[in-house]
Scaffold this active site. Structure first.
Site, mmCIF file in Angstrom:
data_model
loop_
_atom_site.group_PDB
_atom_site.id
_atom_site.type_symbol
_atom_site.label_atom_id
_atom_site.label_comp_id
_atom_site.label_asym_id
_atom_site.label_seq_id
_atom_site.Cartn_x
_atom_site.Cartn_y
_atom_site.Cartn_z
ATOM 1 N N SER A 225 0.836 -1.192 0.000
ATOM 2 C CA SER A 225 0.000 0.000 0.000
ATOM 3 C C SER A 225 0.883 1.259 0.000
ATOM 4 C CB SER A 225 -0.960 -0.053 1.189
ATOM 5 O OG SER A 225 -1.989 0.892 1.071
ATOM 6 N N ASP B 37 -8.558 -4.278 -6.391
ATOM 7 C CA ASP B 37 -8.107 -3.525 -5.211
ATOM 8 C C ASP B 37 -8.874 -2.222 -5.089
ATOM 9 O OD1 ASP B 37 -6.579 -1.989 -3.301
ATOM 10 O OD2 ASP B 37 -4.891 -3.326 -3.700
ATOM 11 N N HIS C 128 -7.453 -5.671 -0.921
ATOM 12 C CA HIS C 128 -6.305 -4.765 -0.928
ATOM 13 C C HIS C 128 -5.028 -5.587 -0.843
ATOM 14 C CE1 HIS C 128 -4.164 -1.093 -0.549
ATOM 15 N NE2 HIS C 128 -3.962 -1.139 0.753
#
Length: 514
Positions: free
Chosen positions: A227, A453, A483
């Site tokens: 991320s 995602d 994610h």
């Protein structure tokens, strides 16, 4: 959202825990020592600090081996390397394989920004057992986060009120209230963390990682970024291309976007995830309890949120589930397909007038424990984002953009658009419109994008691979949900990532896993 301007959190750790110490501050004395020559004193890990989210000390690793923690001393201001210092909290699990097969340390950043690596790595530690055969697994609380000179803003009761405020204002009075509450939050950050705020940029954290590499004794930084951790890794590769070892970016931030473009992309991403959830629920052999068709699911959720705007329902204890909390709870559940069952239960419960499950999910996203204490994830997230991102948006800017956000997401558009005002009146100027991640001369970096995602939409992987430069960014696609990709347990993804990190085998560019 309440963790604006871009909701980059890798927030599954707290959710899993909910549903199933002394803070290291700034040193006041200048120093003449060579920080790269410091020796780390590894000891058994304490229980997480309040800013890290509290709880128990990490459970032993398989074989009863204990996690080890230490503190790395770094300059508060990298422009004054001989000035004041702060301590960064580190954690490691020593390599489990033979010493002659050990490659070095593999440093993890789990995103946010604002996520504590010291608490997250043990929560997912067994997922990286294969990587541990040849690496010491290492993570850390970046500056401003957890035990690493944490940014502090509002206290717990104030945060309860802040996270209940209406983030979809319908009239001038509600808009004024939102802006006033945001200004109050930002002023509290400045008052309580004045010395730290100018020094929590991603470039500062990248320089910390290069010092970490040296002190850990590695010629190259071997890195696993997830991320926001992909943005941090890209900035590191730009600053120190010759020091990049084997690196993987998973759930990739688009480095070419402004904060507005990133927010718009997330509106599209979370709408896509909601659509996928609705299609999945209504395509099962058994009836979907939250709608008869995918469109019915979307309509019923929209009706629920509209009702909650004026009529909250009972939540947990004396707290009620507001529209904001319900939206946050839905967002949190869309981070992983593993949480869709909780989203179904939470919606079904909310339709019957009770909001405890959606509130638990919302609390998890905001870093609130069951005892009402908050970690500093929200304060750190806002502080790092606002220090990084140059644009400052006004209420008028948002109102002009609302039609575009609503087109991207009928359900989340307003909510995410209004999050862009979070950096208004921030005490520190933002660094740039977007990060520079060009990394000519770097070793190959494996860039893994997930087509489903919600938080870091799939297109970001292609943009990151291109921005890193020819011969550096190697893109791999995972056709999945949630994610990130590696922690989905997809064998194709894990074999590709493990093959590179353990054996140096770079997958063919354009590899697709499903």
């Amino acid at each position: 959202m309440p963790t604006p301007p871009r909701l980059r959190a890798a927030a599954l750790t707290t959710t899993a825990l909910v549903l199933t110490s002394v803070l290291a501050g700034c040193g006041d004395d200048s120093q003449d020592e060579d920080l790269s020559a410091q020796k780390l004193s590894w000891k058994d890990c304490p229980a997480p600090s309040r800013a890290e989210g509290g709880g128990d000390a990490p459970s032993p690793l398989p074989g009863d081996e204990e996690w080890q923690c230490t503190t790395l001393k770094v300059p508060l201001d990298w422009a004054k390397p001989k000035g004041d210092t702060i301590g960064l909290a580190l954690i490691r699990a020593k390599a489990s394989g033979a010493e002659d097969k050990r490659i070095g340390s593999l440093v993890f950043n789990f995103g946010g920004p604002g996520v504590s690596g010291v608490t997250t790595l043990p929560a997912f530690g067994t997922d990286y057992a294969k990587l541990r055969t040849r690496y010491d697994l290492v993570s850390f609380d970046p500056r401003g986060v957890g035990r690493s000179a944490p940014v502090e803003c509002l206290n717990d009761p104030q945060l309860d009120v802040y996270f209940e405020q209406d983030w979809t204002p319908d009239d001038s009075a509600e808009r004024a209230s939102l802006l006033d509450d945001t200004k109050e939050f930002n002023a509290a950050c400045e008052e309580n963390s004045r010395k730290t705020l100018p020094h929590v940029r991603t470039t500062d954290a990248a320089r910390d990682m290069d010092l970490m590499r040296q002190v850990l004794g590695d010629d190259k930084l071997h890195y696993f970024g997830i991320s926001y951790g992909t943005e941090l890794g890209g900035v590191y590769a730009h600053l120190f291309p010759k020091h990049v070892g084997r690196a993987v970016f998973d759930a990739v931030v688009d480095p070419t976007q402004s904060s507005e473009q990133g927010s718009l992309g997330q509106a599209e991403g979370f709408q896509l995830a909601l659509d996928n959830f609705a299609e999945d629920c209504t395509s099962q052999p058994t009836d979907c309890p939250v709608g008869d068709t995918a469109q019915d699911v979307r309509n019923r959720i929209a009706a629920l949120l509209a009702d909650l705007d004026s009529r909250p329902i009972p939540g947990i204890g004396q707290r009620v589930l507001t529209q904001t909390a319900a939206t946050n709870g839905i967002v949190q559940a869309l981070y992983s397909k593993d949480l869709w069952e909780y989203l179904t239960e939470g919606l079904e419960q909310a339709y019957d007038g009770h909001g405890s499950i959606l509130m638990l999910l919302s609390d998890s996203l905001n870093g609130r424990s069951e005892n009402g204490e908050y970690s500093n994830i929200a304060a750190a997230n806002i502080s790092i984002n606002c220090a990084d991102d140059k644009p400052r948006y006004t209420s008028a800017d948002v109102e002009r953009k609302l039609p575009e956000f609503r087109a991207a997401s009928p359900l989340f558009g307003d909510f995410i658009a209004w999050s862009m005002v979070a950096c208004t009146n921030w005490a520190v100027a933002g660094a740039a419109d977007h990060p520079d991640v060009s990394a000519t001369g770097s070793a190959p970096i494996l860039v893994v994008g997930n087509t489903g995602d919600p938080a870091t939409p799939y297109e970001g992987a292609r943009k990151m691979a291109k921005a890193l430069g020819a011969g550096v960014g190697v893109e791999l696609t995972y056709k999945g949900q949630g994610h990130g990709a590696y922690d989905s347990k997809n064998k194709c993804v894990q074999d590709a990532v493990n093959g590179y990190l353990l054996n140096g085998k770079v997958p063919a560019a354009g590899t697709v896993c499903s």
